[in-house]
Write a protein that holds these residues in place. Sequence first.
Motif, PDB file in Angstrom:
ATOM      1  N   ARG A  31       0.830  -1.197   0.000  1.00  0.00           N
ATOM      2  CA  ARG A  31       0.000   0.000   0.000  1.00  0.00           C
ATOM      3  C   ARG A  31       0.872   1.258   0.000  1.00  0.00           C
ATOM      4  NH1 ARG A  31      -3.134   2.484   4.113  1.00  0.00           N
ATOM      5  NH2 ARG A  31      -2.081   1.112   5.581  1.00  0.00           N
ATOM      6  N   ILE A  32       1.912   1.257   0.844  1.00  0.00           N
ATOM      7  CA  ILE A  32       2.791   2.419   0.926  1.00  0.00           C
ATOM      8  C   ILE A  32       3.502   2.641  -0.399  1.00  0.00           C
ATOM      9  CG2 ILE A  32       4.911   3.289   2.004  1.00  0.00           C
ATOM     10  CD1 ILE A  32       3.991   1.940   4.605  1.00  0.00           C
TER      11      ILE A  32
ATOM     12  N   THR B  20       4.674  10.911   6.722  1.00  0.00           N
ATOM     13  CA  THR B  20       3.734  11.153   5.629  1.00  0.00           C
ATOM     14  C   THR B  20       3.294   9.856   4.955  1.00  0.00           C
ATOM     15  OG1 THR B  20       5.520  11.440   4.045  1.00  0.00           O
ATOM     16  CG2 THR B  20       4.741  13.417   5.145  1.00  0.00           C
ATOM     17  N   LEU B  21       3.906   8.730   5.332  1.00  0.00           N
ATOM     18  CA  LEU B  21       3.479   7.456   4.747  1.00  0.00           C
ATOM     19  C   LEU B  21       2.087   7.111   5.253  1.00  0.00           C
ATOM     20  CD1 LEU B  21       6.744   5.349   5.134  1.00  0.00           C
ATOM     21  CD2 LEU B  21       5.944   6.580   3.131  1.00  0.00           C
ATOM     22  N   PRO B  22       1.254   6.494   4.397  1.00  0.00           N
ATOM     23  CA  PRO B  22      -0.088   6.139   4.855  1.00  0.00           C
ATOM     24  C   PRO B  22      -0.016   5.094   5.964  1.00  0.00           C
ATOM     25  CG  PRO B  22       0.381   5.154   2.716  1.00  0.00           C
ATOM     26  CD  PRO B  22       1.520   6.078   3.014  1.00  0.00           C
ATOM     27  N   GLY B  23      -0.772   5.330   7.032  1.00  0.00           N
ATOM     28  CA  GLY B  23      -0.818   4.361   8.123  1.00  0.00           C
ATOM     29  C   GLY B  23       0.301   4.493   9.134  1.00  0.00           C
ATOM     30  N   ILE B  24       1.198   5.448   8.948  1.00  0.00           N
ATOM     31  CA  ILE B  24       2.291   5.649   9.895  1.00  0.00           C
ATOM     32  C   ILE B  24       2.047   6.957  10.654  1.00  0.00           C
ATOM     33  CG2 ILE B  24       4.788   5.882  10.181  1.00  0.00           C
ATOM     34  CD1 ILE B  24       4.283   3.316   8.889  1.00  0.00           C
TER      35      ILE B  24
END
Lengths: 202, 202
Positions: A31-32, B20-24
């Motif tokens: 996803r990332i 800025t990574l999704p989910g982080i």
Amino acid sequence: MHMKRKPLSVLATMIDALRTLPGIGPKSAQRIAYHLMQNDKEGAQRLGQSVLHAIQVLKHCEQCNTFTEHSICELCSDKQRDSKLLCVVEMPTDQIMLEQTLAYCGLYFILMGRLSPLNGIGPCEIYFNRLIHRATDGIVSEVVLATNFTNEGEATAHYLGQILKAQGLTVTRLARGVPVGSELEYVDAGTIARAILDRRLV
Amino acid sequence: MHMKRKPLSVLATMIDALRTLPGIGPKSAQRIAYHLMQNDKEGAQRLGQSVLHAIQVLKHCEQCNTFTEHSICELCSDKQRDSKLLCVVEMPTDQIMLEQTLAYCGLYFILMGRLSPLNGIGPCEIYFNRLIHRATDGIVSEVVLATNFTNEGEATAHYLGQILKAQGLTVTRLARGVPVGSELEYVDAGTIARAILDRRLV
């Protein structure tokens, strides 16, 4: 048929590198990676460069052992801090939490770990000699042990406490007790037992 | 006192890029950064390099629109695949899931999104013209719409279906129904309703 192992594609290489991060599984890594390529190439550039830059220039602060690009980190260079107080923590994140309280004005030493003989982490791995050297600089008079209140953190504090006391330093430990804002009904028995033993005069 | 905004330290820059990574979130970013610096400099090197390499060389496959370092990706170049079948999916991850089933032997087209007018994603953003061009190459005879079974995925499938049918192509949609291995008691009513409507002769 003889199967040759194919080299990974560029994308697969990136996903593979993301997977090794703590807390990132295969799905998140995918996803990332797609997110970076599709929506945030600028962020990807920043990520790649900052990571490579960091491993190039970061080293341990000569005084407190945290990661910094200078020989002595900003906090250790701050003349406003009370250099008679030295707080020992396990990780830089612990230091950040303590700093956020605004309740501590001394300096720090970061062990970058905790004693954990089963995992092969002894005094050397937590920079024990550097801590002794730092604490016996003639200026530090009190060492505050702020390792975690886990078994390993407690063992580390106990071990360090014994040796630092033998050097004639005042050694203290963060207070244990009932968390602020909590109801006794929902606090575990161990914590309450500790709070009874450590009860204070009002 | 006039406060100048201090430039971020090297470590803070890296943590910021990770955030800025999704989910982080902020805590995970810190944890990852310290982990890389303390335990996995090699992994950090690999991560930084692979991300920078990826944004440099990755482009869209001229046929299926997925990310690849070649003009035409490996799957599209595979002569074993049935070029009369074209499966339309939203994201490369969807393609990976379909491939894992080993039940599909045709080619793919990846929209890199779904119609979502409220978010400003119209036909242009999902490479609609490229899909039409691809599907009307004279070889493709059936288009399998495999967008998600969400509202936006269904709307996308409906929209694409109308236009592709007008081009004289056979257009199909993945079957909806009760998931394999599930007990009716625990399946939602919408799915069961669909399974009743789409019931098949045995």
